[in-house]
Design a protein around this motif. Structure first.
Motif, mmCIF file in Angstrom:
data_model
loop_
_atom_site.group_PDB
_atom_site.id
_atom_site.type_symbol
_atom_site.label_atom_id
_atom_site.label_comp_id
_atom_site.label_asym_id
_atom_site.label_seq_id
_atom_site.Cartn_x
_atom_site.Cartn_y
_atom_site.Cartn_z
ATOM 1 N N TYR A 1 0.461 39.341 65.527
ATOM 2 C CA TYR A 1 0.622 38.393 64.386
ATOM 3 C C TYR A 1 0.362 36.919 64.809
ATOM 4 O O TYR A 1 0.428 35.908 64.103
ATOM 5 C CB TYR A 1 1.979 38.829 63.818
ATOM 6 C CG TYR A 1 2.133 37.976 62.296
ATOM 7 C CD1 TYR A 1 1.312 38.532 61.144
ATOM 8 C CD2 TYR A 1 3.255 37.245 62.135
ATOM 9 C CE1 TYR A 1 1.628 37.675 60.063
ATOM 10 C CE2 TYR A 1 3.265 36.683 60.921
ATOM 11 C CZ TYR A 1 2.513 37.047 59.770
ATOM 12 O OH TYR A 1 2.745 36.432 58.719
ATOM 13 N N ASP A 2 0.997 36.603 66.125
ATOM 14 C CA ASP A 2 0.936 35.423 66.803
ATOM 15 C C ASP A 2 -0.558 34.885 66.906
ATOM 16 O O ASP A 2 -0.702 33.725 66.752
ATOM 17 C CB ASP A 2 1.510 35.357 68.270
ATOM 18 C CG ASP A 2 3.112 35.682 68.015
ATOM 19 O OD1 ASP A 2 3.587 35.449 67.161
ATOM 20 O OD2 ASP A 2 3.449 36.243 69.183
ATOM 21 N N TRP B 1 -2.006 29.976 60.859
ATOM 22 C CA TRP B 1 -0.637 30.028 60.221
ATOM 23 C C TRP B 1 -1.317 29.665 58.555
ATOM 24 O O TRP B 1 -0.421 30.280 57.724
ATOM 25 C CB TRP B 1 0.013 28.410 60.349
ATOM 26 C CG TRP B 1 -1.007 27.221 60.167
ATOM 27 C CD1 TRP B 1 -1.644 26.449 61.236
ATOM 28 C CD2 TRP B 1 -0.957 26.649 58.880
ATOM 29 N NE1 TRP B 1 -2.288 25.420 60.589
ATOM 30 C CE2 TRP B 1 -1.759 25.399 59.331
ATOM 31 C CE3 TRP B 1 -0.401 26.701 57.658
ATOM 32 C CZ2 TRP B 1 -2.132 24.608 58.239
ATOM 33 C CZ3 TRP B 1 -0.687 25.682 56.652
ATOM 34 C CH2 TRP B 1 -1.580 24.644 56.945
ATOM 35 N N TYR B 2 -2.488 29.213 58.524
ATOM 36 C CA TYR B 2 -2.736 29.279 56.958
ATOM 37 C C TYR B 2 -3.150 30.577 56.248
ATOM 38 O O TYR B 2 -3.465 30.622 55.375
ATOM 39 C CB TYR B 2 -3.816 28.145 56.651
ATOM 40 C CG TYR B 2 -5.161 28.337 57.754
ATOM 41 C CD1 TYR B 2 -6.056 29.053 57.241
ATOM 42 C CD2 TYR B 2 -5.039 27.683 58.784
ATOM 43 C CE1 TYR B 2 -7.138 29.338 58.159
ATOM 44 C CE2 TYR B 2 -6.275 27.881 59.797
ATOM 45 C CZ TYR B 2 -7.221 28.690 59.200
ATOM 46 O OH TYR B 2 -8.367 28.974 59.936
ATOM 47 N N ARG C 1 -1.258 33.351 57.061
ATOM 48 C CA ARG C 1 0.002 34.173 56.960
ATOM 49 C C ARG C 1 0.579 34.199 55.489
ATOM 50 O O ARG C 1 0.234 33.205 54.657
ATOM 51 C CB ARG C 1 0.915 33.580 58.063
ATOM 52 C CG ARG C 1 0.594 33.622 59.604
ATOM 53 C CD ARG C 1 1.521 33.276 60.322
ATOM 54 N NE ARG C 1 0.879 33.435 61.742
ATOM 55 C CZ ARG C 1 1.878 33.089 62.638
ATOM 56 N NH1 ARG C 1 2.965 32.931 62.570
ATOM 57 N NH2 ARG C 1 1.096 33.247 63.994
ATOM 58 N N TRP D 1 3.714 33.725 54.320
ATOM 59 C CA TRP D 1 4.541 32.583 53.949
ATOM 60 C C TRP D 1 3.674 31.236 53.405
ATOM 61 O O TRP D 1 4.111 30.742 52.680
ATOM 62 C CB TRP D 1 5.566 32.398 55.064
ATOM 63 C CG TRP D 1 4.887 31.643 56.366
ATOM 64 C CD1 TRP D 1 4.322 32.203 57.495
ATOM 65 C CD2 TRP D 1 4.662 30.315 56.635
ATOM 66 N NE1 TRP D 1 4.104 31.570 58.430
ATOM 67 C CE2 TRP D 1 3.845 30.328 57.788
ATOM 68 C CE3 TRP D 1 4.566 29.011 55.927
ATOM 69 C CZ2 TRP D 1 3.465 29.085 58.378
ATOM 70 C CZ3 TRP D 1 4.047 28.105 56.316
ATOM 71 C CH2 TRP D 1 3.531 27.971 57.833
ATOM 72 N N ALA D 2 2.457 31.166 54.258
ATOM 73 C CA ALA D 2 1.623 29.837 53.819
ATOM 74 C C ALA D 2 1.177 30.209 52.555
ATOM 75 O O ALA D 2 0.961 29.176 51.597
ATOM 76 C CB ALA D 2 0.712 29.664 54.753
#
Length: 101
Positions: free
Chosen positions: A36-37, A41-42, A44, A46-47
């Motif tokens: 998952y790392d 970020w965009y 994921r 939550w984003a």
């Protein structure tokens, strides 16, 4: 049983051992994430949720330009394909409500 992955650029089904997507030519290492790392970020969950609350068209762009990833049951997973159309339907309903005022 052969394993296939979706190309993040064109959503074409590609065999996991292929070096690139035969439809658009995207390299295969960008198609699967082992951790998952590694997920940007965009891409994921939550984003996507944050984008949906701040400015819904951004969330639609994120969803329709590639997969959205989440970490569930100890592995990296993507949202189902019909999720894109569900989000689009919600957006259309919200726009219709705003236009009817």
């Amino acid at each position: 049983m052969p394993n296939f992955v979706n190309c993040p650029h064109c959503q074409h089904q590609v065999h996991e051992s292929a070096s690139a997507c035969p439809n658009c030519g995207a390299p295969n290492q960008a198609m699967t994430y082992t951790s998952y790392d590694q997920v940007p970020w965009y891409r994921r969950r939550w984003a996507l949720v944050l984008a949906a609350f701040v400015f819904m068209p951004i969330a639609l762009i994120i969803v329709f330009t590639g997969d959205v990833y989440l970490f569930k049951d100890g592995e990296v997973q993507t949202f189902p394909k019909n999720f894109k159309y569900t989000l689009l339907l919600i957006f259309a309903i919200l726009v219709a409500i705003q236009l009817s005022r």
